[in-house]
Scaffold this motif. Sequence first.
Motif, PDB file in Angstrom:
ATOM      1  N   LEU A 397       0.999  -1.182  -0.040  1.00 24.11           N
ATOM      2  CA  LEU A 397      -0.086   0.044  -0.083  1.00 24.11           C
ATOM      3  C   LEU A 397       0.846   1.285   0.047  1.00 24.11           C
ATOM      4  CD1 LEU A 397      -2.733  -1.179   2.466  1.00 24.11           C
ATOM      5  CD2 LEU A 397      -3.188  -0.352   0.105  1.00 24.11           C
ATOM      6  N   LEU A 398       1.836   1.150   0.974  1.00 22.65           N
ATOM      7  CA  LEU A 398       2.674   2.261   0.937  1.00 22.65           C
ATOM      8  C   LEU A 398       3.420   2.618  -0.626  1.00 22.65           C
ATOM      9  CD1 LEU A 398       4.654   1.934   4.292  1.00 22.65           C
ATOM     10  CD2 LEU A 398       2.826   3.964   3.517  1.00 22.65           C
ATOM     11  N   GLU A 399       3.548   1.788  -1.434  1.00 24.49           N
ATOM     12  CA  GLU A 399       4.012   2.185  -2.627  1.00 24.49           C
ATOM     13  C   GLU A 399       2.936   2.749  -3.665  1.00 24.49           C
ATOM     14  OE1 GLU A 399       6.018  -0.671  -5.244  1.00 24.49           O
ATOM     15  OE2 GLU A 399       6.451  -2.270  -3.398  1.00 24.49           O
ATOM     16  N   HIS A 400       1.649   3.087  -3.162  1.00 25.07           N
ATOM     17  CA  HIS A 400       0.969   3.798  -3.883  1.00 25.07           C
ATOM     18  C   HIS A 400       1.362   5.247  -3.605  1.00 25.07           C
ATOM     19  CE1 HIS A 400      -2.853   5.399  -5.512  1.00 25.07           C
ATOM     20  NE2 HIS A 400      -3.108   4.229  -5.970  1.00 25.07           N
ATOM     21  N   THR A 401       1.234   6.091  -4.591  1.00 29.26           N
ATOM     22  CA  THR A 401       1.590   7.464  -4.327  1.00 29.26           C
ATOM     23  C   THR A 401       0.552   8.285  -3.487  1.00 29.26           C
ATOM     24  OG1 THR A 401       0.523   8.045  -6.321  1.00 29.26           O
ATOM     25  CG2 THR A 401       2.811   8.055  -6.636  1.00 29.26           C
ATOM     26  N   ALA A 402      -0.570   7.740  -3.333  1.00 31.83           N
ATOM     27  CA  ALA A 402      -1.517   8.562  -2.685  1.00 31.83           C
ATOM     28  C   ALA A 402      -1.578   8.475  -1.021  1.00 31.83           C
ATOM     29  CB  ALA A 402      -2.977   8.273  -3.288  1.00 31.83           C
ATOM     30  N   VAL A 403      -0.764   7.247  -0.763  1.00 30.43           N
ATOM     31  CA  VAL A 403      -0.780   6.592   0.533  1.00 30.43           C
ATOM     32  C   VAL A 403       0.382   7.260   1.260  1.00 30.43           C
ATOM     33  CG1 VAL A 403      -0.641   4.765   2.237  1.00 30.43           C
ATOM     34  CG2 VAL A 403      -2.142   4.633  -0.183  1.00 30.43           C
ATOM     35  N   ALA A 404       0.007   7.945   2.532  1.00 31.54           N
ATOM     36  CA  ALA A 404       0.917   8.417   3.379  1.00 31.54           C
ATOM     37  C   ALA A 404       1.404   7.671   4.504  1.00 31.54           C
ATOM     38  CB  ALA A 404       0.519   9.743   3.883  1.00 31.54           C
ATOM     39  N   GLU A 436      -9.335   1.100  -6.039  1.00 34.56           N
ATOM     40  CA  GLU A 436      -7.847   1.599  -6.663  1.00 34.56           C
ATOM     41  C   GLU A 436      -6.609   0.584  -5.731  1.00 34.56           C
ATOM     42  OE1 GLU A 436      -7.286   5.505  -7.613  1.00 34.56           O
ATOM     43  OE2 GLU A 436      -5.166   5.202  -7.831  1.00 34.56           O
ATOM     44  N   LEU A 437      -7.061   1.242  -4.445  1.00 28.37           N
ATOM     45  CA  LEU A 437      -6.077   0.579  -3.462  1.00 28.37           C
ATOM     46  C   LEU A 437      -5.844  -0.822  -3.324  1.00 28.37           C
ATOM     47  CD1 LEU A 437      -6.106   3.124  -0.668  1.00 28.37           C
ATOM     48  CD2 LEU A 437      -4.653   3.325  -2.680  1.00 28.37           C
ATOM     49  N   VAL A 438      -7.226  -1.454  -3.383  1.00 35.23           N
ATOM     50  CA  VAL A 438      -7.233  -2.926  -3.347  1.00 35.23           C
ATOM     51  C   VAL A 438      -6.867  -3.575  -4.746  1.00 35.23           C
ATOM     52  CG1 VAL A 438      -8.832  -4.690  -3.750  1.00 35.23           C
ATOM     53  CG2 VAL A 438      -9.424  -2.933  -1.822  1.00 35.23           C
ATOM     54  N   SER A 439      -6.885  -2.937  -5.993  1.00 37.22           N
ATOM     55  CA  SER A 439      -6.474  -3.494  -7.096  1.00 37.22           C
ATOM     56  C   SER A 439      -4.928  -3.401  -7.133  1.00 37.22           C
ATOM     57  CB  SER A 439      -6.983  -3.033  -8.118  1.00 37.22           C
ATOM     58  OG  SER A 439      -8.480  -3.241  -8.433  1.00 37.22           O
ATOM     59  N   HIS A 440      -4.545  -2.199  -6.513  1.00 41.78           N
ATOM     60  CA  HIS A 440      -2.789  -2.092  -6.702  1.00 41.78           C
ATOM     61  C   HIS A 440      -2.342  -3.080  -5.927  1.00 41.78           C
ATOM     62  CE1 HIS A 440       0.745   0.209  -5.685  1.00 41.78           C
ATOM     63  NE2 HIS A 440       0.663  -0.114  -4.255  1.00 41.78           N
TER      64      HIS A 440
END
Length: 479
Positions: A397-404, A436-440
């Motif tokens: 999840l942290l690899e997703h740009t929107a996640v802090a 989107e996060l789940v698919s990521h």
Amino acid sequence: MLFPNFADPSEDEAIRAGGGSLSYRRLRDAAAAFAAGVVGQERVAVWATPTLESCVGVVGILLSGSAAVPLNPKMGSRELEHVLRDSAPTLVVAPGEEELPPPLHGLPRVAVDLDGAGASLPPEPPPESPALLFYTSGTTGPPKGVVLPHRAVASNLDALYDAWGWTAQDVLTHGLPLFHVHGLVLGVLGPLRRGGSLRYAGKFSPEAVCRELEGGATMLFGVPTMYHALAEAAEGSGSVAAALRRARLLVSGSAPLPEREFRRIERTTGQRIVERYGMTETIMICAVRANGVRRPGYVGPPLPGVEVRLVDDRGVVVESEGDETIGEVLVRGPNLFLGYLNRPDATAEAVRDGWFHTGDVATRAAGGYIRIVGRRATDLIKTGGFKVGAGEVEAALLEHTAVAEVAVTGEPDDRLGERIVAWVVLRPGAVADADELVSHVAGLIAPHKRPREVRFVPALPRNEMGKVQKAALRRIAEA
Ligand code: MCA
Ligand code: AMP
């Protein structure tokens, strides 16, 4: 010898799957021919599609003396890169028509020929030689490779034959994936070593396994989520209940079987499910015997040859059979793995003085019956029978740009046992929805590791050291 009846194979059916079928003679011929092509390789990856070809590929690799590395074909890119880097296979076995993902493009590939023949059996590999390498999640970091030797596989299957009165007359059915111990070691090698047969359902559905039970299968293996689905189906359909009623043995494992499902199956079919308990590192540890007492929540006594110790928090061995004193399950015996690949540190932490520390906590009742009551690590989640480390999902999840910031927890789930929940703090101004996060996550690691629920929060509860307080998250969830 892992497959004693390959010496003089019969025309009896060994495996039926996906519309195809192989007798022991054809299986021996195809596997020996395949083995001749992989002999001398240290590790061979298997793109473990739920097919006859995957079964033959693994049997061939075992005959050749190489170690098989079964890969979940749905594994995401990040996890696959890790597994390939860590296990360094020199070959991948995959069906010719299958398109493999980029991380596998550099490897030579071979396909299994079900009509292969003409090769003799290679010399039997030494008992201590690595047979299988399974990847299993830990609380932190990427999954670890568990190296299982021939000795562990052979001795453990023999112990299960004894416990369940499992014979060459038994016909096993299941719809378990072929990249874990449950589906591959128990579910494929189990019937083959004994000379029994397997009707492999491929992808699980109540209909698929019931069809095989109606057609004469005598045993069914499944995870609790599958028995949940079977209980629902049996409540709605007399024919499902009738199919389950025919079985000699219904066996559940990989996660705790809720008493509710045990009772539902009993009510609809008259069958009391047999539970067994194990781990990738130890194969099977305990099992309720076919002629033993079947009580919901109890995984039975240790298998013959397997020693189990319960050790309390102070390190004192629990001797009581009072079913009250809780201790961590320690295991010793011929069933143990050789170690984690490239991880002597993790191996030394898990195996001390010859005892493997499972991290599971249990009590012991009369007759040596073990009851698993929990797990020491809250960061390990068992969902649908799959073990998932919270850290793996958090890192994805942290690899997703929107996640802090993120924290992942497991929450009780009627169907999955536990479901993966992600608590997410988005970066200021960033937008991302749950899907989107789940698919990521599903694309980076594996779909079964995806969160089933995403909760967006303004901040995560942390202690003075800055560590996320997952207990506080659990309290919020309960409230
Ligand atoms: C859904 N899917 C997605 C997404 N959403 N894919 C990508 N991105 C998404 N956002 C896909 C899934 O890949 C899957 O595809 C389909 O939708 C349904 O997925 P799902 O809902 O996750 O399936 P499920 O209903 O949750 O699966 C239940 C299950 C499964 C069949 C019981 O959990 C299972 O096979 N469990 C077995 C676990 C096991 O073998 N454990 C052994 C390890 P598609 O339908 O195409 O697949 S433990 C062990 O070995 C030890 C030694 C022991 O003790 O046994
Ligand atoms: P894995 O590492 O995927 O092999 O999963 C092993 C873990 O699954 C064990 O450490 C247990 O926590 C759990 N497990 C397996 N079988 C059972 C069972 N019958 N009851 C409760 N937990 C189980």
